[in-house]
Design an enzyme around this catalytic site. Structure first.
Site, PDB file in Angstrom:
ATOM      1  N   ASP A   1      91.311  47.332  37.936  1.00  0.00           N
ATOM      2  CA  ASP A   1      92.918  46.735  37.775  1.00  0.00           C
ATOM      3  C   ASP A   1      93.550  47.279  38.963  1.00  0.00           C
ATOM      4  OD1 ASP A   1      91.785  45.807  35.535  1.00  0.00           O
ATOM      5  OD2 ASP A   1      92.596  47.724  34.213  1.00  0.00           O
TER       6      ASP A   1
ATOM      7  N   ASP B   1     101.245  53.932  36.463  1.00  0.00           N
ATOM      8  CA  ASP B   1      99.742  54.405  36.119  1.00  0.00           C
ATOM      9  C   ASP B   1      99.385  55.668  37.005  1.00  0.00           C
ATOM     10  OD1 ASP B   1      98.961  52.599  34.150  1.00  0.00           O
ATOM     11  OD2 ASP B   1      98.137  51.391  35.758  1.00  0.00           O
TER      12      ASP B   1
ATOM     13  N   GLU C   1      90.016  55.306  24.051  1.00  0.00           N
ATOM     14  CA  GLU C   1      90.884  54.261  23.371  1.00  0.00           C
ATOM     15  C   GLU C   1      89.992  54.143  21.869  1.00  0.00           C
ATOM     16  OE1 GLU C   1      90.263  51.170  26.234  1.00  0.00           O
ATOM     17  OE2 GLU C   1      92.432  51.026  26.361  1.00  0.00           O
TER      18      GLU C   1
ATOM     19  N   GLU D   1      91.207  57.688  31.890  1.00  0.00           N
ATOM     20  CA  GLU D   1      90.884  56.026  32.635  1.00  0.00           C
ATOM     21  C   GLU D   1      90.975  55.781  33.882  1.00  0.00           C
ATOM     22  OE1 GLU D   1      93.192  53.345  32.951  1.00  0.00           O
ATOM     23  OE2 GLU D   1      91.926  51.418  32.532  1.00  0.00           O
ATOM     24  N   GLU D   2      92.019  56.626  34.602  1.00  0.00           N
ATOM     25  CA  GLU D   2      92.392  56.276  35.891  1.00  0.00           C
ATOM     26  C   GLU D   2      91.349  57.008  36.959  1.00  0.00           C
ATOM     27  OE1 GLU D   2      95.219  53.849  35.089  1.00  0.00           O
ATOM     28  OE2 GLU D   2      94.532  54.103  36.912  1.00  0.00           O
TER      29      GLU D   2
ATOM     30  N   ASP E   1      93.824  58.301  28.112  1.00  0.00           N
ATOM     31  CA  ASP E   1      94.338  57.005  28.902  1.00  0.00           C
ATOM     32  C   ASP E   1      95.860  57.348  29.048  1.00  0.00           C
ATOM     33  OD1 ASP E   1      93.922  53.423  28.670  1.00  0.00           O
ATOM     34  OD2 ASP E   1      95.180  54.637  30.034  1.00  0.00           O
TER      35      ASP E   1
ATOM     36  N   LEU F   1      98.247  55.841  30.515  1.00  0.00           N
ATOM     37  CA  LEU F   1      99.426  55.074  30.052  1.00  0.00           C
ATOM     38  C   LEU F   1      98.519  53.514  29.938  1.00  0.00           C
ATOM     39  CD1 LEU F   1     102.267  54.642  30.010  1.00  0.00           C
ATOM     40  CD2 LEU F   1     102.720  54.013  32.008  1.00  0.00           C
ATOM     41  N   ASP F   2      98.105  53.561  28.526  1.00  0.00           N
ATOM     42  CA  ASP F   2      97.515  52.079  28.040  1.00  0.00           C
ATOM     43  C   ASP F   2      98.441  51.241  27.799  1.00  0.00           C
ATOM     44  OD1 ASP F   2      94.576  51.359  26.799  1.00  0.00           O
ATOM     45  OD2 ASP F   2      96.339  50.771  25.273  1.00  0.00           O
TER      46      ASP F   2
HETATM   47  P1  P6P Z   1      93.749  41.672  26.261  1.00  0.00           P
HETATM   48  C1  P6P Z   1      95.610  46.985  27.634  1.00  0.00           C
HETATM   49  O1  P6P Z   1      95.202  46.487  29.026  1.00  0.00           O
HETATM   50  C2  P6P Z   1      94.436  47.324  26.717  1.00  0.00           C
HETATM   51  O2  P6P Z   1      93.578  48.142  27.389  1.00  0.00           O
HETATM   52  C3  P6P Z   1      94.659  47.828  25.456  1.00  0.00           C
HETATM   53  O3  P6P Z   1      95.777  48.426  25.320  1.00  0.00           O
HETATM   54  C4  P6P Z   1      95.163  46.256  24.567  1.00  0.00           C
HETATM   55  O4  P6P Z   1      94.511  46.507  23.217  1.00  0.00           O
HETATM   56  C5  P6P Z   1      94.101  45.548  25.333  1.00  0.00           C
HETATM   57  O5  P6P Z   1      93.781  46.019  26.709  1.00  0.00           O
HETATM   58  C6  P6P Z   1      94.462  43.958  25.466  1.00  0.00           C
HETATM   59  O6  P6P Z   1      93.588  43.172  26.046  1.00  0.00           O
HETATM   60  O7  P6P Z   1      92.535  41.143  26.733  1.00  0.00           O
HETATM   61  O8  P6P Z   1      94.032  41.014  25.171  1.00  0.00           O
HETATM   62  O9  P6P Z   1      95.013  41.567  27.232  1.00  0.00           O
END
Ligand code: P6P
Length: 332
Positions: A64, A70, A275, A93-94, A114, A116-117
């Site tokens: 990404d 991030d 996650e 994650e980074e 993670d 900044l999820d």
């Molecule tokens: P989609 C955000 O990028 C993430 O990692 C999670 O926080 C979130 O639940 C999911 O991906 C959203 O994915 O495919 O619905 O955009």
């Protein structure tokens, strides 16, 4: 106390850690974690003003585009955790590779996080969050290694998330304890203990299902059948697209959150270590259930999974037992 925000009965996160954990090293670790959450909360709140929106021009392990926040939040967490002197392995994650802390600065805990999820939501001011899980190093004395985090999720000793929403809220559970909620009081710079023993609403709560229905055509049939029946049962669809926000609402209001495997991503999208596992521990401590769906011909409890790679993905079906059991019954 008499209530009101100047009450002497003010209870802080620090007080909870010191009175509950009886473990100096873990208390220091969690205090540093909370500090990093506060700094990240401030960075998110000031992003527009400090012109932190936009791209940092780099890529992360998932390919990404990294945004400035991030990178900044990852640096905040890595530095805070290294300074705690309580960690020996950090998985972010980074970062493609785990950080193995040099012996002289190391402690007994491994943190997978993670920082900044849901970061794709940052630039439009939709809530995001930090997710983390803590393990204890397997072999005291030896240097930490990736083997200390590639193990069953039920070995986790602490899990939590911080949600950068209208309020900044920290939700935590330590092994054997119940789930606790803390809200950041910006005027104090302290996380105030607002709720103990957080649990799903009894009976499963509101009829809500949470998923990215845009992937419906790529799901396996049992998931398609379950979602179709949720509609027939007049469930509401609620989907933020930030796991922290969707899981927080699921625990507090009830219902189910699903990110299944699909024909595009056979192991789903969400990551096991920072996650799936932390959310599974929190959900189970709150009286809910978390599954990866089918594994080797039988339904699998998520925390029984044993990952083989730090950025491994897994399907996620989590929420109230009423709704998780309903979905899993479609696999029979
Ligand atoms: P989609 C955000 O990028 C993430 O990692 C999670 O926080 C979130 O639940 C999911 O991906 C959203 O994915 O495919 O619905 O955009």
């Amino acid at each position: 106390g008499s209530g009101g925000d100047l009450d002497s009965e003010f209870h802080s996160l620090t007080e909870y850690l010191m009175t509950t954990l009886k473990d100096q090293e873990l208390t220091v670790l969690m205090s540093q974690m909370a500090l990093a959450c506060k700094a990240t909360s401030r960075a998110c709140a000031k992003a527009g003003i400090a012109n932190l929106f936009g791209m940092a021009g780099d890529q992360n392990s998932s390919g990404d585009d990294q945004k400035k926040l991030d990178v900044l939040s990852n640096d905040i967490f890595v530095n805070a955790l290294l300074k705690s002197g309580s960690c020996c392995v950090l998985v972010s994650e980074e970062n493609e590779e785990p950080i193995i802390v040099p012996e002289k600065d190391a402690g007994r805990f491994c943190v997978c996080f993670d920082p900044l999820d849901g970061s794709s939501n940052i630039d439009c001011n939709v809530s995001t969050g930090t997710i983390f899980a803590v393990y204890e190093k397997k072999t005291p004395g030896k240097l930490g290694s990736v083997a200390d985090v590639l193990r069953v999720g039920s070995d986790i000793v602490a899990a939590g998330y911080c949600m950068y929403g209208a309020a900044t809220e920290l939700v935590l559970c330590f092994k054997g304890q119940s789930v606790q909620r803390f809200a950041l009081d910006p005027s104090l710079g302290e996380f105030v203990h607002t709720h103990s023993n957080v649990t799903f609403p009894s009976g499963g709560g509101k009829k809500i299902y949470s998923c990215n229905e845009g992937n419906f055509p790529y799901w396996d049939q049992p998931i398609k059948d379950a979602v179709t029946e949720f509609k027939a049962k007049k469930y509401a669809l609620r989907y933020v697209g930030s796991m922290v926000s969707d899981v927080h609402r699921t625990i507090l209001y009830g219902g189910v959150f699903v990110y299944p495997a699909d024909s595009k991503s056979p192991k789903g999208k969400l990551r096991v270590l920072y996650e799936g596992f932390p959310m599974a521990l929190l959900v189970e401590c709150a009286g809910g259930k978390a599954s990866t769906g089918m594994f080797n011909g039988s339904v699998q409890r998520m925390l029984d999974l044993e990952p083989t790679h730090v950025h491994e993905r897994c399907p996620v079906i989590l929420g109230s037992p009423r709704d998780v059991d309903f979905i899993l019954s479609k696999y029979n």
